[in-house]
Motif scaffolding. Structure first.
Motif, mmCIF file in Angstrom:
data_model
loop_
_atom_site.group_PDB
_atom_site.id
_atom_site.type_symbol
_atom_site.label_atom_id
_atom_site.label_comp_id
_atom_site.label_asym_id
_atom_site.label_seq_id
_atom_site.Cartn_x
_atom_site.Cartn_y
_atom_site.Cartn_z
ATOM 1 N N GLU A 67 0.826 -1.213 0.000
ATOM 2 C CA GLU A 67 0.000 0.000 0.000
ATOM 3 C C GLU A 67 0.858 1.260 0.000
ATOM 4 O O GLU A 67 0.569 2.216 -0.707
ATOM 5 N N ALA A 68 1.918 1.262 0.793
ATOM 6 C CA ALA A 68 2.800 2.430 0.860
ATOM 7 C C ALA A 68 3.480 2.676 -0.485
ATOM 8 O O ALA A 68 3.603 3.827 -0.928
ATOM 9 N N LEU A 69 3.899 1.617 -1.152
ATOM 10 C CA LEU A 69 4.565 1.767 -2.450
ATOM 11 C C LEU A 69 3.632 2.356 -3.497
ATOM 12 O O LEU A 69 4.073 3.082 -4.391
ATOM 13 N N LYS A 70 2.338 2.078 -3.388
ATOM 14 C CA LYS A 70 1.366 2.648 -4.324
ATOM 15 C C LYS A 70 1.302 4.166 -4.190
ATOM 16 O O LYS A 70 1.077 4.879 -5.160
ATOM 17 N N MET A 71 1.494 4.668 -2.975
ATOM 18 C CA MET A 71 1.350 6.100 -2.706
ATOM 19 C C MET A 71 2.651 6.879 -2.880
ATOM 20 O O MET A 71 2.617 8.085 -3.104
#
Length: 142
Positions: A67-71
């Motif tokens: 999820e963090a990598l998506k943002m």
């Protein structure tokens, strides 16, 4: 070797001040399926009357890492993100916080990306039921 030196220099600039101890004292404040959230209890650095600077740390689970990598902008999807270190200013009386900087690291402590955010973030109210609200409760105790 040069990349390691630059990463170390950036991390040192982001998280070192004379008033803070060299070794953070990470205290677990919150945990969920995506991450564990820590506050550095080694003490806030007083910026001015009523305002302190604090450090926080998020250690990601596999789900949280995705999820963090998506943002995150500028970090490849294949990056092995492990944790993010944040630097904040907190106004204890006003219950407001201002994000200053973030560093994203892999599991060995290598910096993947560092961002100076002080000029692009605003002071925001920190509700008691948020992670930063928990930090405020800890950091602003007399």
């Amino acid at each position: 070797m040069r990349a390691f030196f630059l990463a170390t220099l950036c991390a040192g600039a982001l998280f070192s001040t004379a008033a803070w101890s060299a070794v953070p004292d990470w205290f677990l404040l919150d945990q969920n399926s995506e991450s564990s959230f820590f506050y550095d209890k080694s003490g806030g650095n007083k910026v001015r009357e009523g305002v302190i600077q604090v450090r926080t740390r998020i250690v990601y689970s596999e789900e949280g890492r995705k999820e963090a990598l998506k943002m995150l902008k500028g970090l490849p999807q294949s990056a092995v993100l492990h944790e993010t270190l944040y630097s904040y200013e907190i106004n204890c009386e006003e219950r407001e916080g201002h994000l200053l900087a973030a560093s994203h690291l892999d599991s060995t402590g290598n910096i993947l990306k560092t961002s100076d955010l002080a000029a692009v973030t605003q002071w925001q109210y920190l509700p008691a039921d948020t992670r930063m609200g928990l930090v405020l409760q800890q950091a602003c105790q007399p």
